[in-house]
Design a protein around this motif. Structure first.
Motif, PDB file in Angstrom:
ATOM      1  N   GLY A  83      24.020 -34.498  -7.321  1.00 23.83           N
ATOM      2  CA  GLY A  83      23.347 -35.793  -7.334  1.00 23.83           C
ATOM      3  C   GLY A  83      24.183 -36.871  -6.660  1.00 23.83           C
ATOM      4  O   GLY A  83      23.672 -37.667  -5.859  1.00 23.83           O
ATOM      5  N   ILE A  84      25.498 -36.894  -6.962  1.00 24.20           N
ATOM      6  CA  ILE A  84      26.385 -37.874  -6.322  1.00 24.20           C
ATOM      7  C   ILE A  84      26.514 -37.588  -4.832  1.00 24.20           C
ATOM      8  O   ILE A  84      26.528 -38.505  -3.997  1.00 24.20           O
ATOM      9  CB  ILE A  84      27.766 -37.858  -7.006  1.00 24.20           C
ATOM     10  N   SER A  85      26.603 -36.311  -4.470  1.00 17.61           N
ATOM     11  CA  SER A  85      26.760 -35.952  -3.047  1.00 17.61           C
ATOM     12  C   SER A  85      25.532 -36.369  -2.239  1.00 17.61           C
ATOM     13  O   SER A  85      25.659 -36.733  -1.059  1.00 17.61           O
ATOM     14  CB  SER A  85      27.002 -34.452  -2.900  1.00 17.61           C
ATOM     15  N   SER A 183      25.536 -32.960   3.038  1.00 14.40           N
ATOM     16  CA  SER A 183      24.273 -33.672   2.823  1.00 14.40           C
ATOM     17  C   SER A 183      24.037 -34.710   3.918  1.00 14.40           C
ATOM     18  O   SER A 183      22.889 -34.935   4.331  1.00 14.40           O
ATOM     19  CB  SER A 183      24.281 -34.356   1.449  1.00 14.40           C
ATOM     20  N   ALA A 184      25.114 -35.338   4.394  1.00 16.33           N
ATOM     21  CA  ALA A 184      24.966 -36.330   5.458  1.00 16.33           C
ATOM     22  C   ALA A 184      24.398 -35.702   6.721  1.00 16.33           C
ATOM     23  O   ALA A 184      23.537 -36.291   7.387  1.00 16.33           O
ATOM     24  CB  ALA A 184      26.328 -36.962   5.757  1.00 16.33           C
ATOM     25  N   ILE A 229      17.858 -29.277   1.535  1.00 15.15           N
ATOM     26  CA  ILE A 229      18.545 -29.836   0.364  1.00 15.15           C
ATOM     27  C   ILE A 229      18.592 -28.805  -0.759  1.00 15.15           C
ATOM     28  O   ILE A 229      19.613 -28.646  -1.441  1.00 15.15           O
ATOM     29  CB  ILE A 229      17.841 -31.130  -0.091  1.00 15.15           C
ATOM     30  N   GLY A 230      17.482 -28.096  -0.958  1.00 10.24           N
ATOM     31  CA  GLY A 230      17.463 -27.050  -1.985  1.00 10.24           C
ATOM     32  C   GLY A 230      18.445 -25.936  -1.690  1.00 10.24           C
ATOM     33  O   GLY A 230      19.159 -25.463  -2.591  1.00 10.24           O
ATOM     34  N   ASN A 231      18.506 -25.509  -0.443  1.00  6.62           N
ATOM     35  CA  ASN A 231      19.467 -24.456  -0.068  1.00  6.62           C
ATOM     36  C   ASN A 231      20.905 -24.933  -0.237  1.00  6.62           C
ATOM     37  O   ASN A 231      21.784 -24.151  -0.625  1.00  6.62           O
ATOM     38  CB  ASN A 231      19.220 -24.018   1.381  1.00  6.62           C
ATOM     39  N   ASP A 232      21.147 -26.208   0.055  1.00  6.83           N
ATOM     40  CA  ASP A 232      22.486 -26.763  -0.120  1.00  6.83           C
ATOM     41  C   ASP A 232      22.868 -26.809  -1.595  1.00  6.83           C
ATOM     42  O   ASP A 232      24.034 -26.593  -1.956  1.00  6.83           O
ATOM     43  CB  ASP A 232      22.528 -28.172   0.481  1.00  6.83           C
ATOM     44  N   PHE A 233      21.899 -27.088  -2.453  1.00  6.89           N
ATOM     45  CA  PHE A 233      22.167 -27.090  -3.890  1.00  6.89           C
ATOM     46  C   PHE A 233      22.547 -25.685  -4.372  1.00  6.89           C
ATOM     47  O   PHE A 233      23.451 -25.527  -5.201  1.00  6.89           O
ATOM     48  CB  PHE A 233      20.933 -27.587  -4.644  1.00  6.89           C
TER      49      PHE A 233
END
Length: 300
Positions: A83-85, A183-184, A229-233
């Motif tokens: 969440g912070i990332s 994420s960026a 984003i989901g894959n990164d999570f």
């Protein structure tokens, strides 16, 4: 003669139709067989075998019971850190597409630093160098405030020491900073995937750059990058196992402790692998569902 000829023609037509239908059914059956998720069935079989071992084998049951307490820690650290990332990544991603040279270069510098250093080294550096240095700096600032008479502010700051900062907090900070760069790049790709005409249309309506970005570009960009984003999570969930080296009592750390104390490496690391596999498979299915829904909404 005429009715007999018609009967022959009709019979031939029905035979051809029957052959066509049989071929079509076989083709559809082959397609269903090819598209059936056999890989998911194999993974389900692995889960079933593991559950049977946990129920019927005392050593597997003991390993599972010991490691269950770490699942909550793993999920909590992953959720908070990611969440912070996402927040860090949003601002850095906006910096990457900014027209301001200083902002763009600072954002690029941060991303390249993170991408150029191995994940494990970054976690150690942030947790054991950056955070202790920051705490020491805050304490020094508090002492300076006390010297100039601002004791109300200075005393709380001066009393801060590194022992007050838990390893779990350091792990969250390390993962947040590290994945903020990833994420960026996801946000940057999403923003650049939106057609430039959208920005021009928003500006022609009298919107400023910030308003067009907030109301027009970002909503479309975020929708485009939801699967990424989901894959990164999922990737962070797996990489969170590295924080066990900071003595954070996550599921990996408990598995290492159990294996080291009992020398039952097979039980400990089999359960650990299946636990991570189950979490990532569930999240992967959720990501695929979101991706399918996103594509349907985009087409409509």
């Amino acid at each position: 003669m005429y009715p007999a000829s018609m009967n022959i023609i009709m019979q031939a037509f029905l035979n051809q139709r029957k052959i066509y239908m049989e071929k079509s059914e076989r083709r559809n059956f082959n397609v269903r067989i090819n598209e059936f998720p056999w890989w998911l069935m194999i993974i389900a079989l692995i889960f079933i075998v593991t559950i049977i071992l946990i129920i019927n084998t005392p050593t597997f049951n003991e390993a599972f019971t010991t490691m269950c307490f770490g699942i909550t820690t793993t999920i909590t650290i992953t959720l908070i850190a990611y969440g912070i990332s996402l927040i860090i990544g949003l601002f850095v991603g906006l910096g990457r597409v900014s027209k301001r040279v200083l902002v763009k270069n600072l954002a690029t510098f941060y991303i390249e630093i993170i991408r150029g250093i191995p994940m494990l080294v970054l976690i150690f550096f942030i947790a054991l160098v950056v955070i202790p240095g920051t705490v020491e700096l805050i304490s020094l600032i508090g002492e300076k405030f006390i010297e100039i008479g601002w004791t109300v502010i200075g005393e709380p700051l001066a009393s801060i020491n590194i022992r007050m900062v838990s390893m779990s907090f350091r792990a969250i900070v390390a993962l947040s900073i590290t994945y903020g760069a990833f994420s960026a790049e996801i946000y940057r790709a999403g923003i650049q995937s939106v057609h430039p005409g959208q920005t021009e249309a928003a500006r022609s309506q009298g919107m400023s750059y910030g308003q067009s970005m907030r109301h027009v570009i970002l909503p479309q960009a975020i929708r485009n990058v939801l699967p990424a984003i989901g894959n990164d999570f999922i990737a962070m969930l797996k990489d969170s196992s590295l924080v066990s080296l900071l003595a954070v009592r996550d599921v990996t750390h408990l598995a290492r402790l159990y294996a080291g104390g009992s020398f039952r490496f097979t039980e400990a690391y089999t359960i650990l692998a299946v636990l991570y596999l189950s979490m990532t498979i569930i999240l992967s299915l959720v990501v695929k569902y979101i991706e399918r829904r996103t594509s349907i909404n985009g087409e409509s």
